[in-house]
Scaffold this motif. Structure first.
Motif, PDB file in Angstrom:
ATOM      1  N   ALA A 262       0.836  -1.206   0.000  1.00 32.17           N
ATOM      2  CA  ALA A 262       0.000   0.000   0.000  1.00 32.17           C
ATOM      3  C   ALA A 262       0.869   1.254   0.000  1.00 32.17           C
ATOM      4  CB  ALA A 262      -0.923  -0.011   1.209  1.00 32.17           C
ATOM      5  N   THR A 263       1.956   1.221   0.766  1.00 32.28           N
ATOM      6  CA  THR A 263       2.867   2.372   0.797  1.00 32.28           C
ATOM      7  C   THR A 263       3.421   2.664  -0.589  1.00 32.28           C
ATOM      8  OG1 THR A 263       3.507   1.965   3.098  1.00 32.28           O
ATOM      9  CG2 THR A 263       5.034   3.235   1.747  1.00 32.28           C
ATOM     10  N   TYR A 264       3.873   1.621  -1.276  1.00 29.59           N
ATOM     11  CA  TYR A 264       4.500   1.837  -2.575  1.00 29.59           C
ATOM     12  C   TYR A 264       3.484   2.130  -3.669  1.00 29.59           C
ATOM     13  CZ  TYR A 264       9.079   0.783  -0.735  1.00 29.59           C
ATOM     14  OH  TYR A 264      10.259   0.848  -0.022  1.00 29.59           O
ATOM     15  N   ALA A 265       2.277   1.583  -3.576  1.00 30.04           N
ATOM     16  CA  ALA A 265       1.239   1.959  -4.540  1.00 30.04           C
ATOM     17  C   ALA A 265       0.914   3.445  -4.420  1.00 30.04           C
ATOM     18  CB  ALA A 265      -0.013   1.116  -4.329  1.00 30.04           C
ATOM     19  N   ASP A 266       0.797   3.929  -3.185  1.00 32.55           N
ATOM     20  CA  ASP A 266       0.555   5.359  -2.980  1.00 32.55           C
ATOM     21  C   ASP A 266       1.740   6.189  -3.459  1.00 32.55           C
ATOM     22  OD1 ASP A 266      -1.924   4.809  -1.909  1.00 32.55           O
ATOM     23  OD2 ASP A 266      -1.272   4.972   0.187  1.00 32.55           O
ATOM     24  N   LEU A 267       2.940   5.644  -3.283  1.00 38.41           N
ATOM     25  CA  LEU A 267       4.140   6.380  -3.676  1.00 38.41           C
ATOM     26  C   LEU A 267       4.178   6.603  -5.188  1.00 38.41           C
ATOM     27  CD1 LEU A 267       6.471   7.371  -1.806  1.00 38.41           C
ATOM     28  CD2 LEU A 267       7.846   5.539  -2.772  1.00 38.41           C
ATOM     29  N   VAL A 268       3.604   5.689  -5.955  1.00 44.91           N
ATOM     30  CA  VAL A 268       3.548   5.881  -7.404  1.00 44.91           C
ATOM     31  C   VAL A 268       2.847   7.199  -7.733  1.00 44.91           C
ATOM     32  CG1 VAL A 268       2.568   4.991  -9.556  1.00 44.91           C
ATOM     33  CG2 VAL A 268       3.660   3.426  -7.953  1.00 44.91           C
ATOM     34  N   THR A 269       1.836   7.557  -6.956  1.00 43.95           N
ATOM     35  CA  THR A 269       1.074   8.777  -7.246  1.00 43.95           C
ATOM     36  C   THR A 269       1.763  10.031  -6.726  1.00 43.95           C
ATOM     37  OG1 THR A 269      -0.252   8.747  -5.192  1.00 43.95           O
ATOM     38  CG2 THR A 269      -1.064   7.450  -7.052  1.00 43.95           C
ATOM     39  N   LEU A 271       5.341  10.389  -6.132  1.00 45.89           N
ATOM     40  CA  LEU A 271       6.673  10.637  -6.687  1.00 45.89           C
ATOM     41  C   LEU A 271       6.569  11.369  -8.023  1.00 45.89           C
ATOM     42  CD1 LEU A 271       8.707   7.350  -6.107  1.00 45.89           C
ATOM     43  CD2 LEU A 271       9.371   9.633  -5.348  1.00 45.89           C
ATOM     44  N   PRO A 272       7.536  12.205  -8.345  1.00 45.11           N
ATOM     45  CA  PRO A 272       7.577  12.744  -9.708  1.00 45.11           C
ATOM     46  C   PRO A 272       7.597  11.608 -10.718  1.00 45.11           C
ATOM     47  CG  PRO A 272       9.165  13.861  -8.295  1.00 45.11           C
ATOM     48  CD  PRO A 272       8.628  12.712  -7.498  1.00 45.11           C
ATOM     49  N   ALA A 273       7.019  11.856 -11.891  1.00 45.23           N
ATOM     50  CA  ALA A 273       6.861  10.792 -12.889  1.00 45.23           C
ATOM     51  C   ALA A 273       8.173  10.097 -13.213  1.00 45.23           C
ATOM     52  CB  ALA A 273       6.236  11.370 -14.158  1.00 45.23           C
ATOM     53  N   LEU A 274       9.268  10.837 -13.213  1.00 46.30           N
ATOM     54  CA  LEU A 274      10.570  10.250 -13.528  1.00 46.30           C
ATOM     55  C   LEU A 274      10.928   9.109 -12.590  1.00 46.30           C
ATOM     56  CD1 LEU A 274      13.301  10.336 -15.055  1.00 46.30           C
ATOM     57  CD2 LEU A 274      14.049  12.054 -13.399  1.00 46.30           C
ATOM     58  N   HIS A 275      10.460   9.194 -11.324  1.00 50.33           N
ATOM     59  CA  HIS A 275      10.839   8.211 -10.309  1.00 50.33           C
ATOM     60  C   HIS A 275       9.767   7.140 -10.068  1.00 50.33           C
ATOM     61  CE1 HIS A 275      14.389  10.513  -9.308  1.00 50.33           C
ATOM     62  NE2 HIS A 275      13.664  11.607  -9.107  1.00 50.33           N
ATOM     63  N   ARG A 276       8.662   7.180 -10.816  1.00 56.94           N
ATOM     64  CA  ARG A 276       7.609   6.178 -10.612  1.00 56.94           C
ATOM     65  C   ARG A 276       8.116   4.745 -10.750  1.00 56.94           C
ATOM     66  NH1 ARG A 276       2.811   8.873 -14.250  1.00 56.94           N
ATOM     67  NH2 ARG A 276       2.169  10.499 -12.765  1.00 56.94           N
ATOM     68  N   PRO A 277       9.008   4.446 -11.708  1.00 53.81           N
ATOM     69  CA  PRO A 277       9.469   3.055 -11.821  1.00 53.81           C
ATOM     70  C   PRO A 277      10.097   2.522 -10.543  1.00 53.81           C
ATOM     71  CG  PRO A 277      10.011   4.258 -13.817  1.00 53.81           C
ATOM     72  CD  PRO A 277       9.501   5.281 -12.828  1.00 53.81           C
ATOM     73  N   LEU A 278      10.713   3.377  -9.728  1.00 53.46           N
ATOM     74  CA  LEU A 278      11.286   2.922  -8.458  1.00 53.46           C
ATOM     75  C   LEU A 278      10.193   2.382  -7.544  1.00 53.46           C
ATOM     76  CD1 LEU A 278      13.693   5.926  -7.751  1.00 53.46           C
ATOM     77  CD2 LEU A 278      14.297   3.707  -8.730  1.00 53.46           C
ATOM     78  N   ALA A 279       9.102   3.128  -7.445  1.00 55.25           N
ATOM     79  CA  ALA A 279       7.996   2.692  -6.588  1.00 55.25           C
ATOM     80  C   ALA A 279       7.318   1.455  -7.158  1.00 55.25           C
ATOM     81  CB  ALA A 279       6.987   3.827  -6.418  1.00 55.25           C
ATOM     82  N   ALA A 280       7.176   1.387  -8.494  1.00 49.73           N
ATOM     83  CA  ALA A 280       6.536   0.222  -9.114  1.00 49.73           C
ATOM     84  C   ALA A 280       7.346  -1.037  -8.863  1.00 49.73           C
ATOM     85  CB  ALA A 280       6.363   0.466 -10.610  1.00 49.73           C
ATOM     86  N   THR A 281       8.670  -0.926  -8.958  1.00 47.55           N
ATOM     87  CA  THR A 281       9.528  -2.083  -8.680  1.00 47.55           C
ATOM     88  C   THR A 281       9.383  -2.521  -7.232  1.00 47.55           C
ATOM     89  OG1 THR A 281      11.119  -1.429 -10.366  1.00 47.55           O
ATOM     90  CG2 THR A 281      11.911  -2.901  -8.643  1.00 47.55           C
ATOM     91  N   ALA A 282       9.410  -1.558  -6.311  1.00 43.35           N
ATOM     92  CA  ALA A 282       9.282  -1.891  -4.894  1.00 43.35           C
ATOM     93  C   ALA A 282       7.921  -2.517  -4.599  1.00 43.35           C
ATOM     94  CB  ALA A 282       9.499  -0.633  -4.043  1.00 43.35           C
ATOM     95  N   LEU A 283       6.869  -2.009  -5.229  1.00 41.18           N
ATOM     96  CA  LEU A 283       5.533  -2.582  -5.057  1.00 41.18           C
ATOM     97  C   LEU A 283       5.517  -4.036  -5.504  1.00 41.18           C
ATOM     98  CD1 LEU A 283       2.449  -2.640  -4.730  1.00 41.18           C
ATOM     99  CD2 LEU A 283       2.272  -1.441  -6.931  1.00 41.18           C
ATOM    100  N   ARG A 284       6.061  -4.299  -6.668  1.00 41.53           N
ATOM    101  CA  ARG A 284       6.064  -5.675  -7.180  1.00 41.53           C
ATOM    102  C   ARG A 284       6.850  -6.610  -6.264  1.00 41.53           C
ATOM    103  NH1 ARG A 284       8.267  -4.674 -11.711  1.00 41.53           N
ATOM    104  NH2 ARG A 284      10.393  -5.224 -11.162  1.00 41.53           N
TER     105      ARG A 284
END
Length: 306
Positions: A262-269, A271-284
């Protein structure tokens, strides 16, 4: 790893014909692309990929002796993915439709499709709205869980975000939130490991602790690079329930990983778009760890309800 191509699906014998569709440069069908909503092309691409999966599941489930208990829950998740993706389309936009497959996929081929789809949902997702990015990251994590369930244990690649010309938002608050979550997870796994017997479960706890320490250190490095002081760990953290047995330790591991999704899903929204892949990887990664510890399956890791 590149996004799934038309050649990939032809090689598997799994390519369907989509009506009223065009193709993007990577070869995926994208369907009509109205310009009224900038998220529409990405939604249509994701729906087309999801339709490919649904067709493969439907073919396998019609075979006598099919592993229904394994396949049906994964198909049900995929139906939910499609419904959530379609829900955001403008009312007048037709979504892609697929025709039946002419050949039958094997389970390894289906696992590869799930793996490829987990990757394809994240290509260009730094260009969509925060809400759609969160949904795509969650669905991608679910596809990775499906691939693992079907036997594909190879790492899923997350594409790097592309540099943008416009001024990016300040990432420091989101980095600090992620760091604080990892500090709590590191503390929690110290408790988990202390209450597990010296067997493979404790080894898993040590491995997971090391993964969270590495993720913590990564957020600290990003904060330092942004000339911000990383928030230090607290002296202790409140546990959600007392832990005095191996069963409670396993339950705590599930809680820690589920909370982090839940933390990392929220972080996707946030974080600046450039850093979204970091949160997506952590979520997965945390969704996969939650599954290994026995978390109940969910179609949307990190998103409470859709």
């Amino acid at each position: 790893m590149h996004p799934p191509s038309r050649r990939t699906f032809l090689a598997l014998g799994l390519l369907t014909t989509l009506t009223a569709c065009t193709a993007d440069p990577g070869g995926r069908p994208v369907g009509p692309t109205p310009t009224s909503d900038p998220d529409t092309p990405a939604r249509l691409r994701a729906i087309a990929d999801t339709d490919l999966l649904l067709g493969a599941y439907d073919n396998l489930l019609t075979v006598p002796g099919a592993q229904t208990a394994l396949l049906q829950p994964l198909r049900d998740d995929t139906v939910q993915h499609r419904a959530a993706l379609v829900q955001g389309l403008p009312a007048a936009t037709p979504s892609p439709t697929s025709t039946p497959y002419r050949s039958l996929p094997t389970l390894p081929e289906l696992a590869l499709m799930e793996h490829r789809t987990a990757e394809s949902h994240l290509y260009g997702f730094d260009e969509v709205s925060p809400d759609l990015a969160r949904l795509l990251a969650s669905v991608s994590a679910s596809n990775a869980l499906h691939a693992a369930t079907l036997g594909d244990q190879t790492p899923v690649n997350t594409p790097a975000g592309q540099a943008r010309a416009e001024r990016a938002a300040d990432p420091v608050p989101a980095f600090q939130a992620a760091l604080s979550a990892e500090h709590a997870a590191v503390y929690g796994y110290g408790v988990v490991g202390a209450h597990l017997p010296d067997d493979p479960q404790r080894t898993d706890a040590r491995t997971t602790l090391a993964a969270h320490q590495a993720q913590r250190d990564a957020w600290q490095r990003l904060l330092t690079a942004a000339t911000a002081a990383p928030t230090p760990a607290a002296g202790g953290y409140q546990l959600p329930f007392p832990v005095t047995s191996p069963a409670e330790a396993t339950k705590l591991a599930v809680h820690l990983e589920t909370r982090l999704t839940a933390t990392y899903a929220d972080l996707v929204t946030t974080l600046p778009a450039l850093h979204r892949p970091l949160a997506a990887t952590a979520l997965r990664e945390t969704a996969l760890r939650a599954r290994r510890w026995g978390a109940p399956p969910t179609a949307f890791p990190g998103i409470p309800a859709i």
